[in-house]
Write a protein that holds these residues in place. Structure first.
Motif, PDB file in Angstrom:
ATOM      1  N   ARG A  64       0.863  -1.043  -0.079  1.00  0.00           N
ATOM      2  CA  ARG A  64       0.052   0.091   0.147  1.00  0.00           C
ATOM      3  C   ARG A  64       0.996   1.086  -0.173  1.00  0.00           C
ATOM      4  O   ARG A  64       0.358   2.364  -0.211  1.00  0.00           O
ATOM      5  CB  ARG A  64      -0.796   0.039   1.285  1.00  0.00           C
ATOM      6  CG  ARG A  64      -1.857  -0.993   1.391  1.00  0.00           C
ATOM      7  CD  ARG A  64      -2.630  -1.085   2.423  1.00  0.00           C
ATOM      8  NE  ARG A  64      -1.818  -1.541   3.834  1.00  0.00           N
ATOM      9  CZ  ARG A  64      -2.187  -1.364   4.994  1.00  0.00           C
ATOM     10  NH1 ARG A  64      -3.355  -1.173   5.405  1.00  0.00           N
ATOM     11  NH2 ARG A  64      -1.327  -1.826   5.792  1.00  0.00           N
ATOM     12  N   LEU A 297      -0.710   4.688  -0.662  1.00  0.00           N
ATOM     13  CA  LEU A 297      -1.992   4.566  -1.698  1.00  0.00           C
ATOM     14  C   LEU A 297      -3.232   4.347  -1.012  1.00  0.00           C
ATOM     15  O   LEU A 297      -4.200   4.585  -1.679  1.00  0.00           O
ATOM     16  CB  LEU A 297      -1.669   3.326  -2.652  1.00  0.00           C
ATOM     17  CG  LEU A 297      -0.229   3.470  -3.521  1.00  0.00           C
ATOM     18  CD1 LEU A 297      -0.062   2.193  -4.443  1.00  0.00           C
ATOM     19  CD2 LEU A 297      -0.092   4.666  -4.410  1.00  0.00           C
ATOM     20  N   GLU A 298      -3.257   3.890   0.150  1.00  0.00           N
ATOM     21  CA  GLU A 298      -4.430   3.726   1.062  1.00  0.00           C
ATOM     22  C   GLU A 298      -4.104   3.990   2.235  1.00  0.00           C
ATOM     23  O   GLU A 298      -2.930   4.259   2.696  1.00  0.00           O
ATOM     24  CB  GLU A 298      -4.694   2.249   0.720  1.00  0.00           C
ATOM     25  CG  GLU A 298      -4.994   1.563  -0.385  1.00  0.00           C
ATOM     26  CD  GLU A 298      -5.395   0.117  -0.293  1.00  0.00           C
ATOM     27  OE1 GLU A 298      -5.736  -0.563   0.781  1.00  0.00           O
ATOM     28  OE2 GLU A 298      -5.090  -0.824  -1.240  1.00  0.00           O
ATOM     29  N   ASP A 299      -5.226   4.214   3.012  1.00  0.00           N
ATOM     30  CA  ASP A 299      -4.942   4.642   4.545  1.00  0.00           C
ATOM     31  C   ASP A 299      -4.418   3.491   5.296  1.00  0.00           C
ATOM     32  O   ASP A 299      -4.779   2.161   5.033  1.00  0.00           O
ATOM     33  CB  ASP A 299      -6.397   4.630   5.072  1.00  0.00           C
ATOM     34  CG  ASP A 299      -7.115   5.962   4.702  1.00  0.00           C
ATOM     35  OD1 ASP A 299      -6.579   6.849   3.798  1.00  0.00           O
ATOM     36  OD2 ASP A 299      -8.143   6.121   5.006  1.00  0.00           O
ATOM     37  N   ARG A 308      -2.977   8.673   5.990  1.00  0.00           N
ATOM     38  CA  ARG A 308      -3.948   8.613   4.890  1.00  0.00           C
ATOM     39  C   ARG A 308      -3.506   8.469   3.330  1.00  0.00           C
ATOM     40  O   ARG A 308      -2.539   8.738   3.218  1.00  0.00           O
ATOM     41  CB  ARG A 308      -4.759  10.051   4.801  1.00  0.00           C
ATOM     42  CG  ARG A 308      -5.350  10.421   6.094  1.00  0.00           C
ATOM     43  CD  ARG A 308      -6.363   9.453   6.532  1.00  0.00           C
ATOM     44  NE  ARG A 308      -7.063   9.859   7.701  1.00  0.00           N
ATOM     45  CZ  ARG A 308      -8.187   9.128   8.247  1.00  0.00           C
ATOM     46  NH1 ARG A 308      -8.694   8.116   7.743  1.00  0.00           N
ATOM     47  NH2 ARG A 308      -8.706   9.637   9.362  1.00  0.00           N
ATOM     48  N   ALA A 309      -4.359   7.896   2.300  1.00  0.00           N
ATOM     49  CA  ALA A 309      -3.990   7.926   0.907  1.00  0.00           C
ATOM     50  C   ALA A 309      -3.643   9.276   0.751  1.00  0.00           C
ATOM     51  O   ALA A 309      -4.428  10.170   0.690  1.00  0.00           O
ATOM     52  CB  ALA A 309      -5.315   7.272   0.516  1.00  0.00           C
TER      53      ALA A 309
END
Length: 403
Positions: A64, A297-299, A308-309
């Protein structure tokens, strides 16, 4: 509402005067206060700073988290670093394209092939020491020894003429110097890319037993474009000599400042001691002193915080390598320490491709130089040594030595 510029400390942070081998004191304070904190970059952005060893490894292995600097929110540490584009090749890409390109140049850096290179590197080291001993004193260890060793080795591996070393060393310096203006950095990269592009083209009709020939064959097969092949060549050439050269010189200086450790290394016939010394010096010095940069890229939930993203993330691996939870008494140079878990080469899918070659070169140097010149010493006060506070790769601009 305007951002409060008094909340987050600025990053990167300066080292303390008189402590050239240690991480900045402000980094220590941040690590002691919070595992995750915000810092402010030159452009006003406020990425997360990750200071704990375990958290760095967890995030660097998390899919992520992205290395793609084209992603919104990716932290740019210096104004001279391009915000977009693939200017640093596959190291700024994510899988699957990152994996596809990286696999094409993995074989030359496999341990078996690197071992086959070791006698040649030993000869390079011995010849350079012979030349230095026959030359004037004091000598600049950086120019006479530290830079030529990895330059000659990477030239042989890639298939780059060493006669061109002055060109690519000067051009590389422009690429890794922080204060190089963006337009000059881009121009230097274009010159180096054009040089490698020409070499790749020549390898299609004049092949050799080298990496550029293998890349040229992949271009012919349609697996790579000429531009991609040249870009990979630039990455390997610059990284292949700049990092190891600085580790040779800075490692030597650190040992000269710790004579008990130098004596233990010089007097040991145990290869394990040399291997341990290489890992400990990589941990202790961490020449990638500005750290690694990524974007979420994501939380991601970590240490009671939510990344956070789109949030940038900075990993100062020098402070992670001084984490007392992993390395007891971390500010002490101890060549018998088990330091092989360090993150000096990064971690995860983007960890340094050339680490087997770097380790071998350092092993040969550290087991040879101090025995061949047992009275090696600084020829200038430590306060007069020009350290590379102005470069992406930390080290010294020059190291005057005598014997």
């Amino acid at each position: 509402m305007p951002l409060d510029t008094t909340v987050q400390p600025s990053y990167p942070m300066p080292k303390a005067t008189g402590c050239p081998f240690d991480p900045p004191p402000e980094l220590r304070e941040l690590r002691a206060a919070e595992p995750l904190s915000r810092v402010r970059l030159w452009d006003g952005s406020t990425p997360w700073l990750v200071t704990h060893f375990a958290h760095q490894r967890a995030l660097l292995a998390d899919d992520r988290v992205s290395a793609d600097r084209n992603q919104h929110g990716f932290p740019i540490l210096q104004p001279s670093i391009p915000r977009t584009g693939s200017s640093v090749g596959f190291i700024s890409m994510d899988d699957p394209e990152h994996a596809r390109l990286r696999r094409m140049v993995t074989a030359p850096f496999m341990i078996k092939r690197v071992r086959a290179m070791e006698p040649g590197v030993q000869q390079i080291v011995d010849d350079l020491i012979d030349a230095m001993l026959a030359g004037p004193r004091p000598a600049d260890l950086m120019e006479a020894f530290a830079l030529p060793v990895p330059s000659l080795a990477i030239c042989q591996l890639l298939g780059v003429p060493y006669d061109d070393h002055e060109f690519f060393q000067v051009t590389s310096k422009a690429l890794i110097t922080i204060e190089t203006p963006l337009d000059e950095r881009m121009a230097a990269r274009e010159r180096l890319t054009a040089y490698l592009d020409d070499l790749v083209g020549r390898k299609t009709t004049e092949p050799g037993d080298d990496v550029l020939t293998e890349l040229a064959a992949r271009v012919t097969a349609g697996e790579l474009t000429r531009e991609q092949a040249a870009g990979i060549g630039v990455l390997l050439l610059v990284a292949g000599h700049e990092t190891t050269a600085n580790m040779i010189a800075l490692g030597t200086l650190a040992l000269l400042e710790h004579p008990d450790q130098l004596e233990a290394l010089r007097n040991s016939d145990d290869p394990a001691v040399v291997n341990s010394a290489v890992e400990e010096l990589l941990r202790f010095l961490t020449i990638t002193h500005l750290g690694l940069t990524r974007v979420a890229l994501e939380d991601i939930e970590l240490a009671g915080q939510t990344i956070r993203a789109g949030d940038g993330i900075v990993f100062p691996n020098d402070i992670a390598n001084r984490d007392p939870e992993v390395f007891p008494d971390p500010d002490r140079l101890d060549l018998r320490r088990d330091a092989k878990r360090h993150v000096g080469f990064g971690f995860g899918i983007h960890q340094c491709l050339g680490q087997p070659l770097a380790r071998m070169e350092l092993r040969v140097v550290y087991s040879t130089l101090y025995r061949r010149i047992p009275t090696l010493r600084r020829a200038a006060p430590l306060t007069e040594i020009p350290f590379k506070h102005d470069a992406i790769v930390y080290g010294v601009h020059a190291l005057p030595v005598t014997w």
